[in-house]
Design an enzyme around this catalytic site. Sequence first.
Site, PDB file in Angstrom:
ATOM      1  N   LYS A 252      41.876 119.197  55.646  1.00 34.13           N
ATOM      2  CA  LYS A 252      42.917 119.523  54.658  1.00 34.13           C
ATOM      3  C   LYS A 252      43.010 118.339  53.699  1.00 34.13           C
ATOM      4  O   LYS A 252      43.520 117.286  54.046  1.00 34.13           O
ATOM      5  CB  LYS A 252      44.262 119.787  55.341  1.00 34.13           C
ATOM      6  CG  LYS A 252      45.321 120.274  54.358  1.00 34.13           C
ATOM      7  CD  LYS A 252      46.608 120.664  55.069  1.00 34.13           C
ATOM      8  CE  LYS A 252      47.580 121.437  54.188  1.00 34.13           C
ATOM      9  NZ  LYS A 252      48.019 120.734  52.998  1.00 34.13           N
ATOM     10  N   ARG A 274      47.701 125.962  41.403  1.00 31.08           N
ATOM     11  CA  ARG A 274      48.302 126.772  42.460  1.00 31.08           C
ATOM     12  C   ARG A 274      49.289 127.774  41.866  1.00 31.08           C
ATOM     13  O   ARG A 274      49.486 128.864  42.362  1.00 31.08           O
ATOM     14  CB  ARG A 274      49.037 125.823  43.410  1.00 31.08           C
ATOM     15  CG  ARG A 274      49.659 126.444  44.619  1.00 31.08           C
ATOM     16  CD  ARG A 274      50.483 125.367  45.309  1.00 31.08           C
ATOM     17  NE  ARG A 274      50.925 125.767  46.624  1.00 31.08           N
ATOM     18  CZ  ARG A 274      51.884 126.636  46.864  1.00 31.08           C
ATOM     19  NH1 ARG A 274      52.504 127.234  45.868  1.00 31.08           N
ATOM     20  NH2 ARG A 274      52.233 126.925  48.101  1.00 31.08           N
ATOM     21  N   PHE A 344      36.528 125.242  49.102  1.00 30.96           N
ATOM     22  CA  PHE A 344      36.710 125.873  50.422  1.00 30.96           C
ATOM     23  C   PHE A 344      36.690 127.406  50.392  1.00 30.96           C
ATOM     24  O   PHE A 344      36.781 128.032  51.427  1.00 30.96           O
ATOM     25  CB  PHE A 344      37.972 125.356  51.134  1.00 30.96           C
ATOM     26  CG  PHE A 344      39.246 125.425  50.325  1.00 30.96           C
ATOM     27  CD1 PHE A 344      39.879 126.628  50.119  1.00 30.96           C
ATOM     28  CD2 PHE A 344      39.809 124.263  49.812  1.00 30.96           C
ATOM     29  CE1 PHE A 344      41.064 126.684  49.399  1.00 30.96           C
ATOM     30  CE2 PHE A 344      40.997 124.301  49.080  1.00 30.96           C
ATOM     31  CZ  PHE A 344      41.625 125.531  48.878  1.00 30.96           C
TER      32      PHE A 344
HETATM   33  P1  ATP Z   1      51.252 121.896  51.694  1.00 33.69           P
HETATM   34  O1  ATP Z   1      52.392 121.194  51.011  1.00 33.69           O
HETATM   35  O2  ATP Z   1      51.220 121.741  53.192  1.00 33.69           O
HETATM   36  O3  ATP Z   1      49.915 121.614  51.068  1.00 33.69           O
HETATM   37  P2  ATP Z   1      51.430 124.462  50.371  1.00 33.69           P
HETATM   38  O4  ATP Z   1      52.593 125.392  50.442  1.00 33.69           O
HETATM   39  O5  ATP Z   1      51.151 123.794  49.047  1.00 33.69           O
HETATM   40  O6  ATP Z   1      51.563 123.417  51.538  1.00 33.69           O
HETATM   41  P3  ATP Z   1      49.659 125.969  52.034  1.00 33.69           P
HETATM   42  O7  ATP Z   1      48.847 127.153  51.696  1.00 33.69           O
HETATM   43  O8  ATP Z   1      50.744 126.159  52.985  1.00 33.69           O
HETATM   44  O9  ATP Z   1      50.105 125.281  50.682  1.00 33.69           O
HETATM   45  O10 ATP Z   1      48.697 124.881  52.677  1.00 33.69           O
HETATM   46  C1  ATP Z   1      47.391 124.805  52.302  1.00 33.69           C
HETATM   47  C2  ATP Z   1      47.245 123.876  51.106  1.00 33.69           C
HETATM   48  O11 ATP Z   1      46.376 122.841  51.462  1.00 33.69           O
HETATM   49  C3  ATP Z   1      46.609 124.597  49.932  1.00 33.69           C
HETATM   50  O12 ATP Z   1      47.568 124.953  48.959  1.00 33.69           O
HETATM   51  C4  ATP Z   1      45.566 123.637  49.399  1.00 33.69           C
HETATM   52  O13 ATP Z   1      46.032 123.050  48.217  1.00 33.69           O
HETATM   53  C5  ATP Z   1      45.449 122.547  50.438  1.00 33.69           C
HETATM   54  N1  ATP Z   1      44.114 122.440  51.085  1.00 33.69           N
HETATM   55  C6  ATP Z   1      43.437 121.303  51.268  1.00 33.69           C
HETATM   56  N2  ATP Z   1      42.310 121.519  51.917  1.00 33.69           N
HETATM   57  C7  ATP Z   1      42.235 122.842  52.166  1.00 33.69           C
HETATM   58  C8  ATP Z   1      41.283 123.675  52.820  1.00 33.69           C
HETATM   59  N3  ATP Z   1      40.169 123.198  53.355  1.00 33.69           N
HETATM   60  N4  ATP Z   1      41.549 125.004  52.896  1.00 33.69           N
HETATM   61  C9  ATP Z   1      42.681 125.514  52.357  1.00 33.69           C
HETATM   62  N5  ATP Z   1      43.614 124.773  51.733  1.00 33.69           N
HETATM   63  C10 ATP Z   1      43.392 123.449  51.637  1.00 33.69           C
END
Ligand code: ATP
Length: 593
Positions: A252, A274, A344
């Site tokens: 991540k 996003r 990814f």
């Molecule tokens: P967070 O603040 O934990 O990043 P979020 O609400 O922005 O949360 P989530 O979909 O819950 O987003 O968590 C996945 C986030 O992690 C994605 O929005 C992306 O930007 C990031 N990310 C980093 N590496 C990866 C990966 N390998 N696969 C998917 N998402 C990834």
Amino acid sequence: MLFSDVAKYYEKIESISSRLGMIDVLAEMLGNTDRKEIRSLIYMTQGVLSPPFEAVRIGIAEKLAESSISLATGFSLADVESHFRKSGDLGSTAEELVKKTRLKGIKSEKLSILDAFRLMSKIATTSGEGSKDLKIKTLAGILAASEPLEARYLVRFALGTLRLGAGDATILEALSKNSTGSRDSKVLLESAYNICGDLGKVAEVLAVHGMRGIENFKVELFSPIRPALAERMNTADEILKKMGGTCSAESKYDGLRAQVHVDKKASRVEIFSRNLERLTEMFPEIAKAALSEVDASSAILEGEAIAYDEVSGEFHAFQETIQRKRKHMVEEKSAELPLKLFSFDIMYLNGESYIEKPYSERRSRLESILHTKGSGKSRTIMLADRIITSSPKELELYFDKAIEHGLEGIVAKDLSARYVAGARKFSWIKMKRSYKSELSDSIDVVIIGYYLGKGARAEFGFGGVLASVYNKKRDMFETITKIGTGFTEAQMEYFRKLLEKTRLRSKPARVDSEMEPDFWVDPRYVVTVRADEITRSPMHTCGRSEGHGAGYALRFPRIIGEGIREDKSPEDSTSTKEIIEMFGAQKKTKVSA
Ligand code: ATP
């Protein structure tokens, strides 16, 4: 439809305190709209001129609108300003002053919704020398032709303060109700919205082709897809169980999410955030690499843009990656600290949609078009690192390794799952470093009101905020905490200025609260908080509808980061469902500790 009719509907919507009532009025308004007008009506009702990725922003400043009102009504600028000081809302000022000119016998002209939209777009796109005067004159021209009620909403729209309180989900339900008589088709409409990020387009396709058009909705290049989101879990065991025994686990990366659309034939690349905003100019090195490093004629890739030092193998902190947010720094920073895209996912390839295909197939196609192995050449677009495993131990080790490398944690992926656009589902599960320490994660809350505070704080006109999380099922904002401590003087000043501008006369229809702040505000600003614990609470409405009696609250919340989260919309805040899950996980951790 005449804009005067739209304004009457807006007035009704504003006065309604229930969400369902709001849907009925919206549906009735949509029913009276021609298919040629529907896109403009939807955008205007959202308070915008385009979907986020086209970014046609009107952004008229108060001073400029005051000049337009003065020009349109014949009242002096000083009169307009003094009225505005009393009313606190330039829309009401415009309404009152236009009313007075009408009393003098000056007639309005009939303005259609298309006229209103066209003229507002003209104001937004006027630029260059003399543009300020031209904007003032164009807005004055519209106001001179409008009725008092129209003037109220036109001015608010021009200022970006329309705020009818109808979110995407509310509008989708209204579209469903108008088209099929029931709110049930919202789900189908939402899936179309999830793959194009454009409510105006969804409404137009529905008006022209009916539900069949919606069922046949396809992913298209340069129309950004709403991102798939991850659920959270605390242990490798839980993750593997949930994923049926085997999963892929990826690093991540803590950078900026980027959706890259490439059309080689047209030599065109666009990069979206996003939030579906167009960020192409912010990532020149990634845009360039997309044309040379992706072995496909067209594709939509997703990845995390992050500053990475290939020689040392080190990742830079998130703060360094985002330094280039301001335009003038892009060139300088892209030379000094070039970004890499750790790709990814792939959602579209050579004219074909990939979102329906299982992750394992998407990933192998991604690998085949990126040719990352063997060339030895430095690349900008890289593959996200990953393993496939059925062993909890191996998964934990992979997580530890990610942390050692300075990453945030891992994202586990269900090998057989499609790309679930616009939803937080268990096909992706994140496990972060922070889950292993205090309360499992930071929480993104939406501010719905603020307090004046007592004593020294009253001087600032700011004593804290009332905050909520989003209940997706109900499309409502439910209160979860009051944040009254931990603000610096600068922060108090910042929040007061920010929130003063979005004050509302009464509680918004999509807010469920038993607490009464000194001022309600439009639920639009997201802040990230940390808390010591999630507790049950009779005072807060978060999760109360889930039938467990009391609601959920945050204990000792404090805001982290500098201010509001510009990259998150209110509906992107932490959801009620996540809070309940985090509460469950917290209990388990306590028991096992
Ligand atoms: P967070 O603040 O934990 O990043 P979020 O609400 O922005 O949360 P989530 O979909 O819950 O987003 O968590 C996945 C986030 O992690 C994605 O929005 C992306 O930007 C990031 N990310 C980093 N590496 C990866 C990966 N390998 N696969 C998917 N998402 C990834």
